[in-house]
Write a protein that holds these residues in place. Structure first.
Motif, PDB file in Angstrom:
ATOM      1  N   LEU A   1       0.827  -1.214   0.000  1.00 42.66           N
ATOM      2  CA  LEU A   1       0.000   0.000   0.000  1.00 42.66           C
ATOM      3  C   LEU A   1       0.857   1.259   0.000  1.00 42.66           C
ATOM      4  O   LEU A   1       0.547   2.223  -0.711  1.00 42.66           O
ATOM      5  CB  LEU A   1      -0.942   0.003   1.201  1.00 42.66           C
ATOM      6  CG  LEU A   1      -2.047  -1.053   1.187  1.00 42.66           C
ATOM      7  CD1 LEU A   1      -2.773  -1.075   2.521  1.00 42.66           C
ATOM      8  CD2 LEU A   1      -3.014  -0.807   0.047  1.00 42.66           C
ATOM      9  N   ILE A   2       1.940   1.246   0.760  1.00 40.27           N
ATOM     10  CA  ILE A   2       2.813   2.413   0.822  1.00 40.27           C
ATOM     11  C   ILE A   2       3.597   2.570  -0.473  1.00 40.27           C
ATOM     12  O   ILE A   2       3.711   3.678  -1.010  1.00 40.27           O
ATOM     13  CB  ILE A   2       3.740   2.341   2.050  1.00 40.27           C
ATOM     14  CG1 ILE A   2       2.900   2.521   3.322  1.00 40.27           C
ATOM     15  CG2 ILE A   2       4.836   3.399   1.983  1.00 40.27           C
ATOM     16  CD1 ILE A   2       3.652   2.262   4.614  1.00 40.27           C
ATOM     17  N   SER A   3       4.113   1.489  -1.011  1.00 39.51           N
ATOM     18  CA  SER A   3       4.941   1.578  -2.216  1.00 39.51           C
ATOM     19  C   SER A   3       4.151   2.032  -3.438  1.00 39.51           C
ATOM     20  O   SER A   3       4.720   2.593  -4.373  1.00 39.51           O
ATOM     21  CB  SER A   3       5.630   0.240  -2.506  1.00 39.51           C
ATOM     22  OG  SER A   3       4.683  -0.725  -2.925  1.00 39.51           O
ATOM     23  N   THR A   4       2.860   1.830  -3.448  1.00 36.94           N
ATOM     24  CA  THR A   4       2.030   2.250  -4.581  1.00 36.94           C
ATOM     25  C   THR A   4       1.340   3.586  -4.321  1.00 36.94           C
ATOM     26  O   THR A   4       0.566   4.050  -5.156  1.00 36.94           O
ATOM     27  CB  THR A   4       0.950   1.195  -4.893  1.00 36.94           C
ATOM     28  OG1 THR A   4       0.109   1.031  -3.752  1.00 36.94           O
ATOM     29  CG2 THR A   4       1.570  -0.125  -5.287  1.00 36.94           C
ATOM     30  N   ASN A   5       1.637   4.207  -3.198  1.00 41.16           N
ATOM     31  CA  ASN A   5       1.025   5.474  -2.780  1.00 41.16           C
ATOM     32  C   ASN A   5      -0.467   5.358  -2.495  1.00 41.16           C
ATOM     33  O   ASN A   5      -1.129   6.355  -2.247  1.00 41.16           O
ATOM     34  CB  ASN A   5       1.276   6.602  -3.774  1.00 41.16           C
ATOM     35  CG  ASN A   5       2.628   7.226  -3.597  1.00 41.16           C
ATOM     36  OD1 ASN A   5       3.187   7.217  -2.498  1.00 41.16           O
ATOM     37  ND2 ASN A   5       3.181   7.767  -4.659  1.00 41.16           N
ATOM     38  N   PHE A   6      -1.018   4.158  -2.535  1.00 41.30           N
ATOM     39  CA  PHE A   6      -2.438   3.999  -2.250  1.00 41.30           C
ATOM     40  C   PHE A   6      -2.739   4.342  -0.796  1.00 41.30           C
ATOM     41  O   PHE A   6      -3.767   4.948  -0.499  1.00 41.30           O
ATOM     42  CB  PHE A   6      -2.908   2.582  -2.575  1.00 41.30           C
ATOM     43  CG  PHE A   6      -4.390   2.415  -2.418  1.00 41.30           C
ATOM     44  CD1 PHE A   6      -5.257   2.969  -3.343  1.00 41.30           C
ATOM     45  CD2 PHE A   6      -4.923   1.739  -1.337  1.00 41.30           C
ATOM     46  CE1 PHE A   6      -6.635   2.846  -3.194  1.00 41.30           C
ATOM     47  CE2 PHE A   6      -6.289   1.611  -1.176  1.00 41.30           C
ATOM     48  CZ  PHE A   6      -7.151   2.157  -2.113  1.00 41.30           C
TER      49      PHE A   6
END
Length: 56
Positions: A16-21
């Motif tokens: 979730l963090i790595s995709t900016n979601f």
């Protein structure tokens, strides 16, 4: 609620963090609280602000 083990939780959070979601989701909830669309406790709002700062 879905029951995840610790490894699954860490993987999901990293994704979730790595995709900016995660950032978009937290920002959306904060905005909903500020505009009155979503009612949550002030302690939850403060926690969300801290989380947003950490992932920004």
């Amino acid at each position: 609620m879905v029951d995840f083990n610790e490894e699954e939780k860490e993987l999901l959070i990293a994704l979730l963090i790595s995709t900016n979601f995660a950032k978009e989701l937290v920002a959306s909830v904060i905005n909903d609280m500020e505009t009155g669309e979503k009612k949550l406790e002030s302690s939850t709002y403060k926690k969300l602000i801290k989380i947003y700062d950490k992932i920004s």
